[in-house]
Design a protein around this motif. Structure first.
Motif, PDB file in Angstrom:
ATOM      1  N   GLY A 161       0.822  -1.216   0.000  1.00 35.49           N
ATOM      2  CA  GLY A 161       0.000   0.000   0.000  1.00 35.49           C
ATOM      3  C   GLY A 161       0.849   1.257   0.000  1.00 35.49           C
ATOM      4  O   GLY A 161       0.591   2.205  -0.749  1.00 35.49           O
ATOM      5  N   ALA A 162       1.896   1.235   0.833  1.00 35.09           N
ATOM      6  CA  ALA A 162       2.772   2.407   0.941  1.00 35.09           C
ATOM      7  C   ALA A 162       3.582   2.607  -0.344  1.00 35.09           C
ATOM      8  O   ALA A 162       3.866   3.739  -0.727  1.00 35.09           O
ATOM      9  CB  ALA A 162       3.688   2.266   2.150  1.00 35.09           C
ATOM     10  N   ILE A 163       3.941   1.501  -1.019  1.00 32.91           N
ATOM     11  CA  ILE A 163       4.709   1.615  -2.272  1.00 32.91           C
ATOM     12  C   ILE A 163       3.891   2.382  -3.314  1.00 32.91           C
ATOM     13  O   ILE A 163       4.396   3.272  -3.996  1.00 32.91           O
ATOM     14  CB  ILE A 163       5.095   0.220  -2.831  1.00 32.91           C
ATOM     15  N   LYS A 164       2.590   2.027  -3.407  1.00 32.89           N
ATOM     16  CA  LYS A 164       1.712   2.718  -4.366  1.00 32.89           C
ATOM     17  C   LYS A 164       1.646   4.208  -4.067  1.00 32.89           C
ATOM     18  O   LYS A 164       1.720   5.041  -4.971  1.00 32.89           O
ATOM     19  CB  LYS A 164       0.295   2.115  -4.303  1.00 32.89           C
ATOM     20  N   VAL A 165       1.506   4.542  -2.773  1.00 33.42           N
ATOM     21  CA  VAL A 165       1.450   5.947  -2.367  1.00 33.42           C
ATOM     22  C   VAL A 165       2.764   6.641  -2.733  1.00 33.42           C
ATOM     23  O   VAL A 165       2.775   7.757  -3.260  1.00 33.42           O
ATOM     24  CB  VAL A 165       1.180   6.072  -0.840  1.00 33.42           C
ATOM     25  N   ARG A 166       3.892   5.970  -2.477  1.00 33.88           N
ATOM     26  CA  ARG A 166       5.203   6.568  -2.766  1.00 33.88           C
ATOM     27  C   ARG A 166       5.367   6.826  -4.258  1.00 33.88           C
ATOM     28  O   ARG A 166       5.910   7.854  -4.662  1.00 33.88           O
ATOM     29  CB  ARG A 166       6.331   5.654  -2.280  1.00 33.88           C
ATOM     30  N   LEU A 167       4.906   5.869  -5.088  1.00 32.73           N
ATOM     31  CA  LEU A 167       5.029   6.041  -6.543  1.00 32.73           C
ATOM     32  C   LEU A 167       4.164   7.195  -7.038  1.00 32.73           C
ATOM     33  O   LEU A 167       4.611   8.014  -7.831  1.00 32.73           O
ATOM     34  CB  LEU A 167       4.649   4.748  -7.266  1.00 32.73           C
ATOM     35  N   ASP A 168       2.917   7.250  -6.522  1.00 38.86           N
ATOM     36  CA  ASP A 168       2.017   8.351  -6.919  1.00 38.86           C
ATOM     37  C   ASP A 168       2.610   9.690  -6.502  1.00 38.86           C
ATOM     38  O   ASP A 168       2.603  10.647  -7.271  1.00 38.86           O
ATOM     39  CB  ASP A 168       0.636   8.198  -6.249  1.00 38.86           C
TER      40      ASP A 168
END
Ligand SMILES: [Zn+2]
Length: 209
Positions: A161-168
């Protein structure tokens, strides 16, 4: 030589920076490491950034700039540096430019699906901070650090979940820096896919041009 490394989280900037640091004789300054040290030491700044980092968000510009300015004032940073994780926004880039301008900005290009695979497999030692990867760089004994025998863990910001947020967050806030430095004629773009040795070679070739 003053260098900035840009690229999505998981682009391998830290690994290449460590290799280049030895070669160029300049420190690798990672804001992620500076933040983690502040959190571990329980400083006032550390307490502020702890929750922000766990959710994958960005630490506010003023806190980040203050931390980096402090680090750049240290003796070993006089002859140059590699900045990794900073600047991440245009205001941060403008603040850095006022302090001391970078010579080159290296942009490591890696597609999102590769980033997710790299980050979700990443494991870190609780004691010494050494980074492993489940598939690409496993420890000798699963879940245990080779250096000191401590258990390995998945950082909160490496969970899916955090990876997606970081990429966005990266695409929205940091990608404009690529244009910003491009217009200043400082940008070098490098293919960040492949083994660290291959990426390092591309980096060296681009620097020589
Ligand atoms: Zn360790």
């Amino acid at each position: 030589m003053k260098l900035i490394f840009l690229g999505p989280p998981g682009a391998g900037k830290g690994t290449i920076a460590d290799l280049a640091m030895q070669e160029l004789g300049i420190p690798h300054i990672s804001t992620g490491d500076l933040f983690r040290a502040a959190v571990k030491n329980g400083t006032a700044l550390g307490l502020k950034v702890k929750d922000i980092m766990a959710s994958g968000g960005l630490v506010p510009d003023d806190l980040t700039i203050a931390l980096v300015a402090e680090r750049l004032a240290e003796g070993d940073a006089k002859k140059g540096w590699i900045l990794d994780g900073f600047p991440r926004t245009i205001p941060q880039a403008e603040a850095l430019e006022k302090m001391t301008a970078a010579d080159k900005v290296v942009n490591f290009e890696v597609a999102d699906d590769i980033v997710v695979g790299r980050l979700s497999g990443r494991r870190m030692c609780k004691t010494c901070g050494k980074i492993y990867h489940e598939k690409n760089m496993p420890p000798k004994v699963a879940g245990i650090c080779d250096v000191d025998g401590s258990p390995l863990y998945t950082r909160d910001d490496d969970k899916e979940g955090a990876i997606k947020v970081r990429l966005d967050t990266y695409r929205k806030q940091t990608a404009p820096l690529i244009d910003w430095y491009g217009k200043k004629g400082k940008l070098l773009t490098i293919d960040g896919v492949g083994a660290p040795a291959a990426v390092l070679q591309r980096f060296q070739a681009a620097l020589k041009k």
